[in-house]
Design an enzyme around this catalytic site. Structure first.
Site, PDB file in Angstrom:
ATOM      1  N   TYR A  79      -5.632  10.122  -0.868  1.00  0.00           N
ATOM      2  CA  TYR A  79      -4.363   9.710  -1.477  1.00  0.00           C
ATOM      3  C   TYR A  79      -4.299   8.189  -1.510  1.00  0.00           C
ATOM      4  CZ  TYR A  79       0.640   9.084  -2.215  1.00  0.00           C
ATOM      5  OH  TYR A  79       1.857   8.703  -2.722  1.00  0.00           O
TER       6      TYR A  79
ATOM      7  N   GLU B 179       0.200   5.993  -8.556  1.00  0.00           N
ATOM      8  CA  GLU B 179      -0.294   6.920  -7.530  1.00  0.00           C
ATOM      9  C   GLU B 179      -1.488   7.722  -8.033  1.00  0.00           C
ATOM     10  OE1 GLU B 179       2.342   9.893  -4.989  1.00  0.00           O
ATOM     11  OE2 GLU B 179       1.499  10.930  -6.717  1.00  0.00           O
TER      12      GLU B 179
END
Ligand code: GDP
Ligand code: MN
Length: 371
Positions: A101, A186
């Site tokens: 992530y 993201e």
């Protein structure tokens, strides 16, 4: 404003972040065609402005163009969290060894961009335990320099060639974040596949007020409601909210303060409307018409006249009252430039102006409650 995954990934790809090969399809046949071009197993991904598509059944896999067609057929007829799927992204299926992530988010409270990174990617970041998250605040003037990205991968516990690639991705994400006035960039998951990393998902939110940087038109998705669009075209910052008091103020700061004061008195604003400091009488009248069209239970205007002239504001109310009428109770707090003249004009059309904001807001809350 949020961007679809395919848009965020286009931007990431143009800026040197590795992304899977593929493109958007608007029909099942087109999806099959893209799968044929890719020539191997593919992922068919619903393009909707919400996360958690995987869990919601919005991500499907296919080994052949025929399977891709069937998967797209199903997706293009369904919804995810009430959002209709109008297009699917068809991309080569990546072999996943590990999901990472990485994100840069604007932290409003800290007033700094914040890098969040974790080797526990793939799932919702909210569900990843705090101890598995690396958080690193950025100096907006420095951004992600090589030493910053090295520090982040060190804290993540990643080493070697993969660490170098993640560092490269972080630095490129910062370039994108800055260039696009992003609030969020993201990648989840950033996939480790063999000795390479690749962005299997992409998400980006950009500042609504940064449109002017895109002369060819915004490269991202309109998320505005019809009223918001109309207001925006007139140069009015307008956001719909859930309450019942229609609010107009002249400046972003005073508008936010007005919303806070409404809440303080137990009321709820129906909108945020910054009609602009120094707006003309015509512009203020248009703003008021928009407000009326949303059918609030009461209208509250909080005007602190600096460049804005109180008599212009009052004239706008008079004009609208005469032309289309104002079918709901109006409360105006009016102070500043040409205040006396403004108050006089309002009196003529039967509106009492307040000079104290607390009294005006309390009155508006009471009227909305009675309505
Ligand atoms: P989200 O659920 O809306 O965040 O959608 P994602 O694009 O992140 O996809 C959800 C999950 O599907 C990922 O975490 C992966 O596990 C899986 N996935 C997505 N793309 C691929 C791919 O190319 N190959 C494989 N094997 N899995 C994928
Ligand atoms: Mn994801």
């Amino acid at each position: 404003m949020k961007m679809f995954e395919f848009m965020a990934k286009d931007i990431f790809g143009q800026n040197g972040i590795p992304v899977p090969q593929g493109r958007v399809a608007y029909s099942a046949d087109e999806a099959a065609q893209v799968a044929r071009e890719i020539g191997g197993p593919v992922v068919i991904k619903s393009q909707v402005l919400t996360g958690g598509r995987g869990k919601a059944g919005g991500i499907k896999f296919a080994d052949t163009p025929e399977e891709a067609k069937q998967a797209a057929e199903v997706l293009l007829q369904s919804e995810i969290r009430g959002l209709k799927i109008e297009q699917v992204l068809v991309v080569e299926k990546i072999k996943i060894e590990k999901e990472i992530y990485v994100a840069i988010a604007l932290d409003g409270a800290a007033r700094k961009p914040l890098v969040i990174a974790s080797t526990h990617g793939g799932m919702d970041i909210e569900e990843v335990p705090e101890e598995h998250l690396v958080k690193y605040y950025l100096d907006i003037n420095i951004g992600i320099m090589p030493y910053v990205s090295r520090e982040i991968t060190r804290q993540m516990g990643v080493r070697g060639e993969i660490a170098k690639q993640i560092q490269g991705v972080l630095q490129k994400m910062w370039q994108v974040f800055k260039a696009y006035d992003a609030e969020l960039a993201e990648i989840n998951p950033l996939v480790i596949s063999g000795d390479k990393i690749i962005a299997a998902d992409g998400k980006m939110t950009v500042d609504d007020e940064a449109d002017f940087r895109w002369p060819q038109g915004t490269p991202y998705v309109e998320e505005r409601t019809e009223v918001e669009k109309k207001a925006h075209e007139l140069g009015i910052s307008y956001v719909e909210l859930d309450g019942d008091i229609g609010v107009m103020a002249n400046g972003a700061g005073i508008t936010m303060a007005t919303l806070d004061i409404i809440q303080h008195f137990g009321g709820a604003a129906k909108n945020f409307m910054d009609a602009g400091g120094g707006s003309s009488m015509e512009a203020t009248a248009k703003a008021l018409e928009i407000l009326i069209s949303t059918k609030p239970k009461a209208i509250l205007a909080n005007i602190f006249g600096g460049i804005t002239r109180c008599d212009d504001v009052a004239m706008a109310f008079a004009k609208v009252k005469e032309s289309i009428g104002i079918p709901v109770p109006v409360v105006i707090r009016l102070v500043g430039t040409n205040q006396d003249e403004g108050v006089r004009i309002l009196k003529e059309i039967g509106i009492d102006a307040y000079s104290r904001v607390d009294e005006a807001v309390a009155k508006a809350v009471e009227l909305a409650r009675q309505a």
